[in-house]
Design a protein around this motif. Structure first.
Motif, PDB file in Angstrom:
ATOM      1  N   GLY A 217       0.819  -1.214   0.000  1.00 56.11           N
ATOM      2  CA  GLY A 217       0.000   0.000   0.000  1.00 56.11           C
ATOM      3  C   GLY A 217       0.850   1.259   0.000  1.00 56.11           C
ATOM      4  N   PHE A 243      -5.870  -3.142   0.829  1.00 56.16           N
ATOM      5  CA  PHE A 243      -5.325  -1.843   1.280  1.00 56.16           C
ATOM      6  C   PHE A 243      -6.069  -0.709   0.592  1.00 56.16           C
ATOM      7  CE2 PHE A 243      -2.686   1.876   1.109  1.00 56.16           C
ATOM      8  CZ  PHE A 243      -2.045   1.909   2.349  1.00 56.16           C
ATOM      9  N   LYS A 244      -6.268  -0.821  -0.711  1.00 55.99           N
ATOM     10  CA  LYS A 244      -6.940   0.250  -1.465  1.00 55.99           C
ATOM     11  C   LYS A 244      -8.369   0.441  -0.948  1.00 55.99           C
ATOM     12  CE  LYS A 244      -4.420  -0.210  -5.839  1.00 55.99           C
ATOM     13  NZ  LYS A 244      -4.483  -0.641  -7.244  1.00 55.99           N
TER      14      LYS A 244
END
Ligand code: SAM
Length: 247
Positions: A217, A243-244
């Motif tokens: 990330g 993560f996004k």
């Protein structure tokens, strides 16, 4: 120990560069004999009374240019101490230094770093003695000493055995093409800031996954160029999507 054995430096501030061998990881590497550091000053090779190492540029213009004779004499002497040494000049016009270059250099037997001053080297010094030119980045320093010291530090710490197991360079940023995950130490809470719970869970699988997700990330956020060049597994792609989604 395999890898880099000898480092030579040619600089008008040889004593300053030598200090890199007096403390920290590099100091330890030198004192335990993993690598030798030998710094020499072109002024000691000048043949006139004033120990001249520079002169005005042909064609006019500001500043002074480093002169062939004393610099080449110092470089040749440095090379002679080190057998088959790679000779690298510090230059803003060189290739931009990176971890891959440090990795490659750490496996060579000997390197001579040549740090310039003033307007730069008489071009014939480069032609006669320099194998490669390396830059610390796209900015101009007053001299090559800080560039040489930075490169020496990054190269020596990659030599097998120089870092202890718990400081392994294999876990650092760039080693696998990504930035490293964030770190935390005690206390677990300070001024309202908490350490992520997973790091205190004792679940090593979850900690490994969290660290990998953060590394992916971070690299996505800060250095998309690195992420685009990295080889990612199926699992990495899943972690990156996680993560996004959370970001
Ligand atoms: N006139 C030169 C030019 O424009 O390319 C810059 C000379 S600089 C003031 C003096 C010396 O500092 C150079 O010979 C080089 O050894 C060193 N130096 C400056 N910037 C550097 C950089 N980004 N990376 C490595 N060495 C650098």
């Amino acid at each position: 120990m395999s890898g880099l054995q000898h480092i030579g430096v040619v600089s008008l501030f040889a004593d300053e560069v030598e200090r890199i061998g007096q403390y920290g990881v590099i100091g330890r590497a030198i004192s335990n004999g993993a690598v030798t550091l030998d710094c020499r000053n072109p002024r000691d090779y000048a043949e006139d009374q004033h120990r001249t190492v520079d002169d005005r540029p042909f064609g006019g213009g500001p500043g002074m240019v480093m002169q062939y004779a004393p610099w080449v004499a110092a470089i040749r002497d440095a090379k002679a101490q080190h057998g088959e040494a790679l000779c690298v000049a510090m230059s803003p016009q060189g290739r931009r230094f990176d971890q891959a270059a440090a990795q490659r250099m750490s496996a060579l037997p000997a390197i001579v770093f040549v740090a310039g001053r003033y307007e730069g080297f008489d071009e014939r010094i480069i032609e006669a003695e320099i194998d490669e030119e390396w830059s610390l980045g796209d900015f101009v320093l007053s001299g090559g000493e800080l560039a040489a010291m930075s490169m020496i530090d990054s190269v020596v710490r990659l030599k097998p055995g120089v870092l202890g197991h718990d400081q392994s360079a294999a876990l650092d940023s760039f080693a696998d093409g990504l930035l490293e995950h964030p770190h935390y130490t005690r206390p677990a809470e300070i001024e309202g800031r908490q350490v992520p719970a997973v790091l205190q869970s004792g679940d090593h699988g979850a900690i490994t996954r969290w660290r990998r997700r953060e590394a992916l990330g971070r690299t996505w956020l800060r250095r998309p160029d690195l992420l685009a060049a990295a080889t990612l597994s199926e699992q990495d792609l899943v972690l990156l999507e996680e993560f996004k989604a959370a970001h």
